[in-house]
Design a protein around this motif. Structure first.
Motif, short mmCIF file in Angstrom:
data_model
loop_
_atom_site.label_atom_id
_atom_site.label_comp_id
_atom_site.label_asym_id
_atom_site.label_seq_id
_atom_site.Cartn_x
_atom_site.Cartn_y
_atom_site.Cartn_z
N GLU A 237 0.83 -1.21 0.00
CA GLU A 237 0.00 0.00 0.00
C GLU A 237 0.86 1.25 0.00
O GLU A 237 0.58 2.23 -0.70
N LEU A 238 1.94 1.24 0.78
CA LEU A 238 2.82 2.40 0.86
C LEU A 238 3.47 2.67 -0.50
O LEU A 238 3.58 3.83 -0.93
N LEU A 239 3.92 1.62 -1.18
CA LEU A 239 4.57 1.79 -2.47
C LEU A 239 3.59 2.30 -3.52
O LEU A 239 3.96 3.10 -4.39
N ARG A 240 2.34 1.85 -3.46
CA ARG A 240 1.34 2.35 -4.40
C ARG A 240 1.08 3.83 -4.19
O ARG A 240 0.89 4.59 -5.15
N GLN A 241 1.06 4.26 -2.93
CA GLN A 241 0.91 5.69 -2.65
C GLN A 241 2.11 6.47 -3.19
O GLN A 241 1.96 7.58 -3.72
N LEU A 242 3.28 5.88 -3.06
CA LEU A 242 4.48 6.54 -3.56
C LEU A 242 4.45 6.68 -5.08
O LEU A 242 4.81 7.73 -5.63
N VAL A 243 3.99 5.65 -5.77
CA VAL A 243 3.88 5.71 -7.23
C VAL A 243 2.90 6.79 -7.64
O VAL A 243 3.15 7.56 -8.58
N ALA A 244 1.76 6.88 -6.93
CA ALA A 244 0.78 7.92 -7.25
C ALA A 244 1.38 9.32 -7.05
O ALA A 244 1.08 10.25 -7.81
N GLU A 245 2.24 9.44 -6.05
CA GLU A 245 2.87 10.74 -5.78
C GLU A 245 3.87 11.13 -6.86
O GLU A 245 3.95 12.30 -7.24
N PHE A 246 4.63 10.16 -7.39
CA PHE A 246 5.68 10.46 -8.36
C PHE A 246 5.23 10.28 -9.81
O PHE A 246 6.01 10.59 -10.72
N ASP A 247 4.03 9.79 -10.02
CA ASP A 247 3.61 9.48 -11.39
C ASP A 247 3.58 10.74 -12.26
O ASP A 247 4.03 10.71 -13.41
#
Length: 380
Positions: A237-247
């Motif tokens: 979940e944390l990594l998915r949030q990170l991807v959304a932030e950097f996308d």
């Protein structure tokens, strides 16, 4: 003076009741020894023709009364008591030497224990204890030498930190002052040039703020007094949030983030803000230096009791000489780069991982650079 010193040694080795006990015992043993010698001499006299003849001649010459008076005279009694005292002292000295050896062994065992030994002490001989004492003293010297070397390294690291911080702070600050002097002295030609200088100052100020923020984060993480939160984190979940932030930022650079999760969830215990900061630094590093295939690969999997996350970018390889130093503070692969990066991002990442009981490593080959993070999973 020597007798006084010897007396002090005796009182140091033996307690008062032990001194009294051994004095009485020594006197008793001395009396027995002297009486045994006397009886032995009588036995020899009766068994020896020469001694018996001399004794009989003395009695015939002076008479038996005179002989008995000589034997029982004060002089002979004095000689007898002197002999008893002498033998008493010899016996007591033997007891003193025995007690002194025991005391010395006990002191050596105490010293060995204080120096950190956990081996059994051989009480049969004093030599092994002395050897053990020498060994432990040598270990203590080695530890002291290591502590001194660590202190010197810490002092050198402190000096290097001050030097690097001063250099990295001065570089953007010099540029800011230079551009501001143009604006202050009205040396710009028009509003367009004024805006250009203002944007340069703004970018340099952001870089300076980033450097100060990274430096504060690094020193805080290195402090043993800084306590991390112990949150229950799902790394997927944390990594998915990170991807959304950097996308969005990745798309602006034409880079695609490819996700590959080989587990439904990876639960770890740690500080969510710091873990997020860790992967933000790795993503920023990948976006800054990634090129070639224009993609960043993010994968997560479970290996035994570890959550393993890989962040991969494509582009110029990192040389084998630089790889061991990547996570050192202020280390930059491209020594000519002075405006991008603070040189603290990967050092902060390493500190965060280690504070969480994990590992971080890097590999680079075939134009593919991968940063691998291992964090301990929660035992359910």
């Amino acid at each position: 003076m020597k007798f006084k010193r010897w007396t002090q040694n005796v009182t140091h080795v033996m307690r008062p009741w032990q001194i009294g006990f051994f004095v009485v015992l020594s006197w008793f043993l001395a009396t027995i020894v002297l009486q045994t010698i006397y009886l032995w001499l009588l036995f020899i006299r009766d068994d020896s023709v020469v001694l018996r003849g001399l004794s009989d001649s003395f009695i015939d010459l002076f008479g038996r009364g005179k002989y008995n008076s000589v034997v029982e005279s004060p002089v002979m009694l004095f000689i007898k008591y002197v002999l008893i005292l002498l033998i008493t002292w010899l016996v007591f000295y033997c007891f003193y030497r025995y007690m002194r050896g025991r005391t010395l062994k006990k002191q050596l065992r105490t010293i060995n224990y204080a120096l950190g030994t956990d081996r059994a002490v051989d009480t049969a001989s004093l030599v092994p204890e002395i050897r053990e004492l020498e060994t432990n003293i040598e270990k203590m010297r080695t530890r002291q030498k290591n502590l001194m070397e660590q202190e010197q390294e810490a002092q050198q690291a402190k000096n290097d930190l001050i030097t690097n911080v001063s250099h990295d702070l001065r570089t953007p600050l010099t540029s800011i002052l230079g551009y501001l002097s143009y604006i202050h002295d009205d040396r710009y030609r028009d509003e367009v040039e004024l805006k250009y200088y203002t944007e340069l100052v703004y970018e340099k100020a952001k870089h300076l703020h980033k450097l100060i923020d990274d430096l504060f984060s690094y020193t805080r993480l290195e402090s043993p007094d800084y306590l991390l939160a112990q949150d229950r984190l799902d790394m997927i979940e944390l990594l998915r949030q990170l991807v959304a932030e950097f996308d969005g930022l990745a798309r602006e650079k034409g880079i695609e983030i490819v996700e590959a999760y080989k587990a439904d969830n990876l639960l770890v215990s740690g500080d969510g803000n710091q873990i997020m900061r860790l992967f933000e630094n790795l993503f920023s590093n990948a976006l800054r230096y990634g090129e070639g295939e224009k993609s960043i690969e993010l994968s997560a999997r479970k290996e035994e009791d570890w959550a393993v996350i890989d962040v991969t970018n494509y582009g110029k390889e990192i040389s084998a000489l630089d790889l061991p130093h990547l996570f050192e503070r202020f280390y930059k692969v491209d020594k000519n780069r002075t405006t991008t990066g603070t040189g603290l991002g990967l050092a902060i990442a390493k500190s965060i991982v280690e504070r969480h009981g994990g590992l971080v490593m890097a590999s680079s080959k075939n134009h593919r650079t991968t940063f691998t993070v291992k964090l301990p999973l929660i035992n359910l």
